[in-house]
Design an enzyme around this catalytic site. Structure first.
Site, PDB file in Angstrom:
ATOM      1  N   CYS A   1      32.194  49.103  43.508  1.00  0.00           N
ATOM      2  CA  CYS A   1      33.084  48.203  42.790  1.00  0.00           C
ATOM      3  C   CYS A   1      34.149  48.966  42.013  1.00  0.00           C
ATOM      4  O   CYS A   1      34.912  48.391  41.259  1.00  0.00           O
ATOM      5  CB  CYS A   1      32.304  47.279  41.866  1.00  0.00           C
ATOM      6  SG  CYS A   1      31.252  48.146  40.723  1.00  0.00           S
TER       7      CYS A   1
ATOM      8  N   HIS B   1      43.105  47.976  31.841  1.00  0.00           N
ATOM      9  CA  HIS B   1      42.982  46.527  31.668  1.00  0.00           C
ATOM     10  C   HIS B   1      44.139  45.775  32.325  1.00  0.00           C
ATOM     11  O   HIS B   1      43.942  44.823  33.090  1.00  0.00           O
ATOM     12  CB  HIS B   1      42.912  46.197  30.170  1.00  0.00           C
ATOM     13  CG  HIS B   1      42.809  44.728  29.896  1.00  0.00           C
ATOM     14  ND1 HIS B   1      43.905  43.947  29.627  1.00  0.00           N
ATOM     15  CD2 HIS B   1      41.738  43.903  29.904  1.00  0.00           C
ATOM     16  CE1 HIS B   1      43.512  42.697  29.452  1.00  0.00           C
ATOM     17  NE2 HIS B   1      42.192  42.644  29.611  1.00  0.00           N
TER      18      HIS B   1
ATOM     19  N   ASN C   1      35.280  54.827  39.595  1.00  0.00           N
ATOM     20  CA  ASN C   1      36.241  55.221  38.559  1.00  0.00           C
ATOM     21  C   ASN C   1      35.571  56.213  37.620  1.00  0.00           C
ATOM     22  O   ASN C   1      36.100  57.275  37.303  1.00  0.00           O
ATOM     23  CB  ASN C   1      36.718  54.013  37.748  1.00  0.00           C
ATOM     24  CG  ASN C   1      37.230  52.893  38.627  1.00  0.00           C
ATOM     25  OD1 ASN C   1      37.654  53.159  39.755  1.00  0.00           O
ATOM     26  ND2 ASN C   1      37.184  51.663  38.151  1.00  0.00           N
TER      27      ASN C   1
HETATM   28  C1  PEP Z   1      33.866  52.130  37.681  1.00  0.00           C
HETATM   29  O1  PEP Z   1      33.587  52.954  36.816  1.00  0.00           O
HETATM   30  O2  PEP Z   1      34.242  52.434  38.832  1.00  0.00           O
HETATM   31  C2  PEP Z   1      33.784  50.697  37.364  1.00  0.00           C
HETATM   32  C3  PEP Z   1      33.921  49.786  38.302  1.00  0.00           C
HETATM   33  O3  PEP Z   1      33.606  50.352  36.056  1.00  0.00           O
HETATM   34  P1  PEP Z   1      34.796  50.344  34.974  1.00  0.00           P
HETATM   35  O4  PEP Z   1      36.072  50.598  35.728  1.00  0.00           O
HETATM   36  O5  PEP Z   1      34.758  49.034  34.295  1.00  0.00           O
HETATM   37  O6  PEP Z   1      34.373  51.490  34.092  1.00  0.00           O
END
Ligand code: PEP
Ligand code: MG
Length: 760
Positions: A704, A396, A656
């Site tokens: 993303c 975060h 991620n």
């Molecule tokens: C991801 O998992 O790459 C993503 C963009 O979502 P978050 O980081 O919010 O899990």
């Protein structure tokens, strides 16, 4: 032995001359041009204490309740006064003054007097003594006075507190004093033996300005900026700055900032010959220490360059390899972590133990906490920098600070213990280090390398990831990005401070929908008509627990593998419905730039069901509203064709999670962070397979996850044929450049191949 000359010392002499003294000795021995000097040894300090019968008195005065801060302050003040007022024994006095005369060839030269802590094995040497520095010291009287001030710095309140709390014997911790001739520089500056912004090891960056080095180091003067090729020692790039002011030593021996003579303001500071000399010193230093160095240099009266400071650049190494950095003037590194948002800022520390303390953080403070959460966003906005103990590049604190454009360091492990409320620190979010004191040195650097360029148009769209509904941030980003590739709804919802279920069951669903709609609108409106992919809620249970009404959240062994994303959305469809209702209000206001994105899917049936609910609420089918999924599980990547059959407008890689699940590595666990890479062939293979399938079926692809901000990965994605990439706010411009270059390269390659085909 009261005095030791630099030329007699090596790095093994820390017990005698402290870390700083030993370092200068080591440099002198290695033939590096450091200004001459000597050290008043720790032995001299010890015999001063003995000869003046101070031991007993000190012992008594140190019997203090260190938890009583007023008493601790008073004791420290008394002890320091006593040491500073006690006459220096004749023998020491004679040795020091003789060495001083020798240094100046009989004249009273200007010297820098610095404390040099011997207790280098303490976790933080500054606890062994304040890093006292007295520049421009001249004459025996002043030298002896400042020497005693360095000695007394062994008894700052912080040093006393630390030693008592950790059971160190005060009488065993000694201090040495470095006395070094001051260079009266005509030109001075810094050097990084690797490129500090890009990390390129074959380049070296030199910055220089007129006069003393203070201007460059403090960031008050924008220096000339030179990039050198290490191997050939050739100048690759230069930016000549307007140097309106410079620092000089005035007739009273004080440093003064004056106007630079007009004809020198835009003149290049360093000749090519001098640049080569400094480059050679950098190479020598790097091979001597075996590590890239951050160096200060100075040229006096056309002399060869002197080196006035060198310290390792730490963050370029694998974690945990290094010891404490050598201290400089106020540049003591006290905390290290992962540089999560670039830039440098200084301010007083405010430690947040919980959200009740948010008001503690005022404009200009540095927010320090275990880990931030969405409730803390108002305080994060007031802060100039953020430091956390936990987290990685996608936590975060990292996400929000990048968005707010403020430096941050995460995963330090010890920030809330080492840093204290009110302490002034400098956070260097590019290098992942916290300095003691207010140091603006690095701040000027990104500015000097940033050259405003016209925006390039790329065929592959470059979007941005956002999570804070802040109008200023959104409008700033809308000017440079092609859309929002991820709007994280959970940050907005968690920021409401009340569990969505509590709103709904408490009869306040309308309030929830209205608040969410208003926040979403800020971003959707700022970007209109550019697309915004709004992702429905994806928060692990542990993040919900601290919210009002979150007491009933289940405890899960592994929340990352648990009740999150669409799994939860389908189990509690009332939450999903409420989110969709908020989106529908935007659709009704004729915003035609919305995409609904479903997170963490692992089965096509989940997507089918989510789609049905979206239809039921009336968000789709609507002209212009797009519907898509995140590809974050290996399951969704491998079986992508089955997901496409449900009817998708787009997919977006959440690398991620995709990396976490493919490699079985908890993305929030610092212990295994070194294994975490999106460049793993398995992850790239999954991505390539999905892009191929989507391209075959006319489904748009995007990314993303954090990897969308990594130029190396982005190059691959462009090659794979991705439709768009979405980067963190601070990376959008860099990513666009990468995309543009890669697209051109691919076109050229194709053209060459075609030409070669024609000629055969
Ligand atoms: C991801 O998992 O790459 C993503 C963009 O979502 P978050 O980081 O919010 O899990
Ligand atoms: Mg994810």
């Amino acid at each position: 032995m009261n005095i030791a000359w630099f030329s007699e010392l090596t790095k093994d002499d820390i017990p005698l001359v402290g870390g700083k003294g030993a370092n200068l000795g080591e440099m002198t021995k290695a033939g590096l041009p450091v200004p001459e000097g000597f050290v008043v040894t720790a032995k001299a300090y010890e015999s001063f204490i003995k000869a003046s019968n101070l031991s007993k008195k000190l012992e008594e005065m140190l019997r203090v309740d260190v938890d009583d801060s007023a008493k601790l302050q008073a004791a420290s003040k008394k002890i320091r006064k006593l040491i500073e007022a006690t006459p220096v024994p004749e023998k020491i006095k004679k040795d020091v003054t003789r060495a001083y005369k020798k240094l100046g060839n009989g004249k009273d030269v200007y010297v820098a007097v610095r404390s040099s802590a011997t207790a280098e094995d303490l976790p933080d040497a500054s606890f062994a003594g304040q890093q006292e520095t007295f520049l421009n010291t001249r004459g025996e009287e002043e030298l002896l006075k400042n020497m005693r001030k360095c000695w007394s710095s062994l008894f700052t309140p912080r040093a006393i507190f630390y030693r008592i709390k950790h059971g160190f014997d005060h009488s065993k911790v000694l201090i040495a004093v470095v006395v070094q001739r001051m260079v009266d520089a005509d030109k001075a500056g810094v050097m990084f033996t690797v490129h500090p912004a890009t990390g390129e090891k074959d380049k070296l960056v030199i910055e220089g300005a007129w006069g003393l080095g203070e201007g460059v180091v403090s960031g008050t003067v924008t220096p000339d900026h030179y990039v050198m090729d290490k191997e050939s020692e050739r100048l690759l790039e230069k930016e000549i700055a307007r140097k309106e002011t410079m620092f000089i030593r005035n007739s009273k021996g004080r440093t003064e900032q004056v106007e630079t003579p007009k004809e020198m303001q835009t003149k290049q500071v360093l000749s090519e010959e001098e640049l080569v000399k400094i480059t050679r010193l950098g190479k020598l230093l790097e091979s001597h220490y075996g590590k890239p160095q951050d160096v200060e240099w100075a040229i006096e009266d056309g002399s060869d360059p002197y080196l006035t400071q060198t310290r390792p650049i730490t963050v370029l190494y694998a974690e945990g390899e290094e010891k404490e950095e050598e201290a400089g003037e106020g540049r003591k590194v006290i905390v290290k972590g992962l540089g999560a948002s670039p830039g440098t800022a200084s301010g007083p520390v405010k430690i947040l133990q919980n959200v009740e303390e948010l008001d503690k953080v005022k404009e200009g403070d540095v927010l320090v906490t275990t880990m931030t959460n969405p409730d803390m966003v108002p305080a994060m906005k007031r802060a100039v920098a953020i430091v956390t103990e936990e987290g990685g590049m996608t936590c975060h604190a990292a996400i929000v600070s990048r968005e707010l454009g403020i430096p941050s360091i995460v995963g330090t492990g010890n920030a809330t213990q080492v840093l204290k409320d009110g302490m002034v620190i400098t956070v260097d979010g590019s290098r992942g280090v916290v300095y003691e004191g207010s140091v603006k040195a690095v701040e000027a650097k990104p500015e000097t390398v940033t050259v405003a360029r016209p925006q390039v148009i790329t065929a592959t769209e470059v979007k941005v990831n956002l999570s804070v509904p802040d109008e200023k941030v959104a409008r700033r980003m809308a000017a440079i990005a092609d859309g929002v590739g991820l709007l994280r709804v959970e940050h907005i919802i968690l920021g409401m401070g009340r569990h969505p279920i509590s709103f709904i069951q408490g009869g306040d669903e309308e309030e929830f929908v209205e608040r969410l709609y208003r926040d979403l609108k800020i971003v959707v409106d700022a970007f209109y008509p550019k697309i915004v992919y709004i992702r429905t809620l994806d928060a692990p249970t542990d993040e919900f627990r601290s919210m009002k009404g979150g007491e009933d959240e289940p405890y899960e062994h592994n929340p990352m593998l648990g009740w999150r994303g669409i799994r939860r959305g389908l189990d509690q469809p009332e939450i999903l419905r409420a989110e969709l209702k908020a989106i529908k209000r935007l659709v009704e206001e004729n915003y035609t730039n919305i995409g609904v994105m479903i997170p963490l899917v692992h089965h096509p049936d989940q997507v089918r069901e989510a789609k049905r609910i979206a239809e039921e609420v009336g968000v789709i089918p609507q002209r212009d509203v797009k519907f898509g999924i995140m590809v974050e599980t290996p399951a969704s990547a491998v079986a992508i064709e089955d997901f496409i059959k449900v009817g998708l407008d787009f997919i977006s890689f959440g690398t991620n999670d995709l990396t976490q699940y493919t490699l079985a590595l908890d993305r929030n666990n610092e212990r295994v962070a070194k294994h975490f890479t999106e460049k793993h062939p398995a992850v790239l293979k999954l991505i390539q397979g999905v892009i191929d399938a989507c391209n075959r079926h006319g489904v748009e692809t995007s990314i993303c996850g954090q990897a969308g901000s990594d130029p190396e990965v982005v190059k691959q994605l462009v090659k794979f044929g991705i439709t768009s990439v979405s980067a963190n706010p601070d990376a959008v411009e860099k990513v666009r450049e990468t995309v543009a270059r890669e697209e051109k390269r691919l076109l050229l390659e194709n053209a060459r191949r075609n030409a070669a085909g024609r000629s055969t």
